[in-house]
Design an enzyme around this catalytic site. Structure first.
Site, short mmCIF file in Angstrom:
data_model
loop_
_atom_site.label_atom_id
_atom_site.label_comp_id
_atom_site.label_asym_id
_atom_site.label_seq_id
_atom_site.Cartn_x
_atom_site.Cartn_y
_atom_site.Cartn_z
N LYS A 126 0.79 -1.13 -0.04
CA LYS A 126 -0.09 0.07 -0.04
C LYS A 126 0.98 1.21 -0.01
CE LYS A 126 -4.54 0.93 0.23
NZ LYS A 126 -5.51 0.45 -0.43
N ASP A 166 -7.08 4.21 -4.57
CA ASP A 166 -7.70 4.11 -3.25
C ASP A 166 -8.46 5.57 -2.97
OD1 ASP A 166 -7.80 2.32 -0.66
OD2 ASP A 166 -7.16 4.31 0.04
P1 NDP Z 1 -12.88 7.64 -3.01
O1 NDP Z 1 -11.74 8.84 -2.69
O2 NDP Z 1 -13.34 7.53 -4.25
O3 NDP Z 1 -14.08 8.20 -1.77
C1 NDP Z 1 -14.04 8.35 -0.40
C2 NDP Z 1 -15.07 8.54 0.21
O4 NDP Z 1 -15.24 8.55 1.72
C3 NDP Z 1 -15.87 9.90 -0.13
O5 NDP Z 1 -17.03 10.00 -0.06
C4 NDP Z 1 -15.03 10.68 1.05
O6 NDP Z 1 -15.73 11.96 1.42
C5 NDP Z 1 -15.31 9.74 2.12
N1 NDP Z 1 -14.36 9.76 3.30
C6 NDP Z 1 -13.17 10.00 3.02
N2 NDP Z 1 -12.35 10.13 4.24
C7 NDP Z 1 -13.38 10.27 5.30
C8 NDP Z 1 -13.58 10.55 6.48
N3 NDP Z 1 -12.27 10.71 7.33
N4 NDP Z 1 -14.78 10.73 7.24
C9 NDP Z 1 -15.78 10.63 6.52
N5 NDP Z 1 -15.80 10.04 5.20
C10 NDP Z 1 -14.60 10.08 4.58
O7 NDP Z 1 -12.33 6.39 -2.19
P2 NDP Z 1 -12.83 4.98 -2.36
O8 NDP Z 1 -14.14 4.88 -2.56
O9 NDP Z 1 -11.99 4.20 -3.47
O10 NDP Z 1 -12.42 4.30 -1.12
C11 NDP Z 1 -13.37 4.07 0.05
C12 NDP Z 1 -12.96 3.09 1.03
O11 NDP Z 1 -12.86 1.91 0.44
C13 NDP Z 1 -11.40 3.29 1.62
O12 NDP Z 1 -11.61 2.69 3.04
C14 NDP Z 1 -10.69 2.45 0.68
O13 NDP Z 1 -9.56 2.11 1.30
C15 NDP Z 1 -11.59 1.23 0.39
N6 NDP Z 1 -11.37 0.35 -0.52
C16 NDP Z 1 -11.21 0.97 -2.12
C17 NDP Z 1 -10.97 0.06 -2.87
C18 NDP Z 1 -10.92 0.79 -4.46
O14 NDP Z 1 -10.85 -0.16 -5.41
N7 NDP Z 1 -11.05 1.97 -4.66
C19 NDP Z 1 -10.62 -1.38 -2.91
C20 NDP Z 1 -10.98 -1.80 -1.57
C21 NDP Z 1 -10.81 -1.05 -0.62
P3 NDP Z 1 -14.93 13.30 1.18
O15 NDP Z 1 -15.07 13.39 -0.27
O16 NDP Z 1 -15.67 14.33 1.87
O17 NDP Z 1 -13.42 13.00 1.63
#
Ligand code: NDP
Length: 447
Positions: A126, A166
């Site tokens: 990562k 991510d």
């Molecule tokens: P994105 O950046 O596309 O979206 C993240 C989302 O989570 C946004 O809505 C963001 O809101 C919100 N968010 C981020 N930080 C916080 C916080 N501290 N408190 C509340 N909301 C928060 O990321 P992904 O959708 O790709 O990833 C989301 C999760 O899924 C993560 O845990 C990631 O590790 C996991 N994941 C992702 C994969 C992938 O293929 N993308 C694969 C496996 C797991 P805001 O815009 O306000 O920051």
């Protein structure tokens, strides 16, 4: 047994005392895997778990870049190469101001088990940076990504380490990173996954994590002769994972009631349908706006500022935002409201206490390392297609994704079934993930 686990955790704490997220992830694994090691002579006395919690390599580097005002900015970049026993390091890059070594080590550690569960030959890693993409222009994002890759390129390669996206890293960022790598190495290879469709990306990769999380929920519900259709579903986040989890729930006939971001959540009692979701995608992916803007078009919905959606009554909850976003109090509210199934789209969104509450109530609960593994699995399929210089159809990739999620579910049942028939998916995923990596480490000797 308790003492053995405590002694192990004490040792890990001594070395990593200032890394709470990493310790949380290790604790969850140790509590389920150490009893298994103790019962199985081939793993006992070989310090396998102690070797697994130590990254093979942790790289930290300076990223300097120039913003639109001509000011020089300095961020910190990282890559944690955790374990390469079963394949090249594989795992995403996160750009978020909270990124630090603890968060990346927890994510890399989880990734080792997750990648093993997919059945594909991928080690765990990562990386990322404390760079905040919010409010930056496209040119600033490009300059940052190029500066980041101008150092990272030394440590990665299609047979060494293959990063992906991510939080904060989507197709736009992967494009800039890939462009710089290609320029520096003068080669077009599958060094990153999550690429655009015209330059080596795989169909279904953008959808895979969210879709996979819902496929896993569906598999869990099937064990109770139940289905997603007709269920009220609440989702946190509104990024990549949340958007496609919502899309799949809608396709399967469930009703999506909420989405959120770090400022608050929206609740649409009529359900977020395909048309409304398309609007969310426009807000988040094109305008790069906030989820509260949903109300500008859909005035019947509510926006709840500064809160998470767990207070909304539902049958199924899909935490898809970030780590430690669902606490014990939230778990109790979900249970009081009749929630029967939680499938994690994010990595470690539920705290240890929240998981304990779900287990105590014996509801269906899947940890992210099992339920969100569809993303990295499809990244693995992207690597295969890149190596073959070939492209599978949407349907072919989706079918492979479904099969992989089903196999992961089976592995969880194999190692996670209690005497009373309840399935502890946390134990199941941890042990199934451990066995494959441990066997490879034993075969390769002390390296
Ligand atoms: P994105 O950046 O596309 O979206 C993240 C989302 O989570 C946004 O809505 C963001 O809101 C919100 N968010 C981020 N930080 C916080 C916080 N501290 N408190 C509340 N909301 C928060 O990321 P992904 O959708 O790709 O990833 C989301 C999760 O899924 C993560 O845990 C990631 O590790 C996991 N994941 C992702 C994969 C992938 O293929 N993308 C694969 C496996 C797991 P805001 O815009 O306000 O920051």
């Amino acid at each position: 047994m308790k003492q053995t686990i405590e002694a192990f955790l004490e040792l890990v704490k001594e070395r990593n005392g200032h890394e709470p997220e990493f310790l949380q992830a290790v604790e969850e694994v140790a509590e389920t895997v150490i009893p298994y090691i103790v019962k199985n002579d081939i793993y006992y006395g070989k310090n396998i778990l102690l070797r697994m919690v130590e990254p093979e390599r942790l790289i930290s580097f300076r990223v300097s870049w120039v913003d639109d005002d001509g000011e020089i900015q300095v961020n910190r970049g990282y890559r944690v190469q955790m374990n390469s026993a079963i394949g090249p390091y594989k795992g995403g890059l996160r750009f978020h101001p909270t990124v630090n070594a603890s968060i990346l080590k927890f994510l890399a550690f989880e990734q080792v088990f997750k990648n093993s569960l997919t059945t594909l030959p991928m080690g765990g890693g990562k990386g990322g940076s404390d760079f905040d993409p919010k409010g930056k222009s496209d040119n600033e994002i490009m300059r940052f990504c190029h500066a980041f890759m101008s150092e990272l390129f030394r440590y990665i390669g299609p047979n060494t380490d293959v990063p992906a996206g991510d939080i904060g890293v989507g197709t736009r960022e992967i494009g800039f990173l890939f462009g710089k790598y290609k320029k520096l190495r003068n080669e077009f290879t599958g060094v990153l996954t999550g690429k655009g469709m015209s330059w080596g990306g795989s169909l279904i990769r953008p959808e895979a994590t969210g879709y996979g999380t819902v496929y896993f929920a569906q598999k869990m519900l099937e064990t109770k002769n139940d289905i997603i259709k007709g269920k009220d579903v609440i989702i946190s986040g509104s990024g990549n994972v949340a958007q496609y989890a919502a899309e799949k729930v809608i396709q399967l006939g469930g009703k999506v009631l909420t989405l959120s971001d770090s400022s608050g959540y929206i609740y649409d009692a009529d359900g977020i349908n395909e048309e409304k979701l398309a609007y969310v995608m426009e807000i988040k992916n094109v305008k790069r706006g906030r989820i509260s803007e949903y109300l500008e078009k859909y005035k019947n919905a509510q926006y709840v500022k500064g809160k998470t959606p767990w207070e909304i009554k539902c049958d199924v909850a899909l935490p898809c935002a970030t780590q430690n976003e669902l606490h014990e109090e939230d778990a109790n509210v979900l249970l009081d409201n009749g929630c029967i199934c939680v499938s994690e789209g994010a990595n470690m969104p539920s705290t240890k206490e929240a998981i304990a509450a779900f287990h105590k109530a014996k509801i269906l609960f899947a940890p992210g390392k099992a339920s969100n593994a569809g993303g990295v699995a499809t990244s693995g399929l992207e690597m295969t297609q890149n190596s073959l210089r070939f492209k599978w159809s949407r349907e072919e990739v989706d079918n492979k994704l479904k099969d992989i999620m089903s196999d992961i579910h089976k592995s969880c049942l194999e190692y996670g079934k209690d005497d009373d028939g309840y399935v502890d998916y946390v134990r199941g995923a941890n042990i199934a993930g451990f066995v494959k990596v441990a066997d490879a480490m034993l075969a390769q000797g002390v390296v």
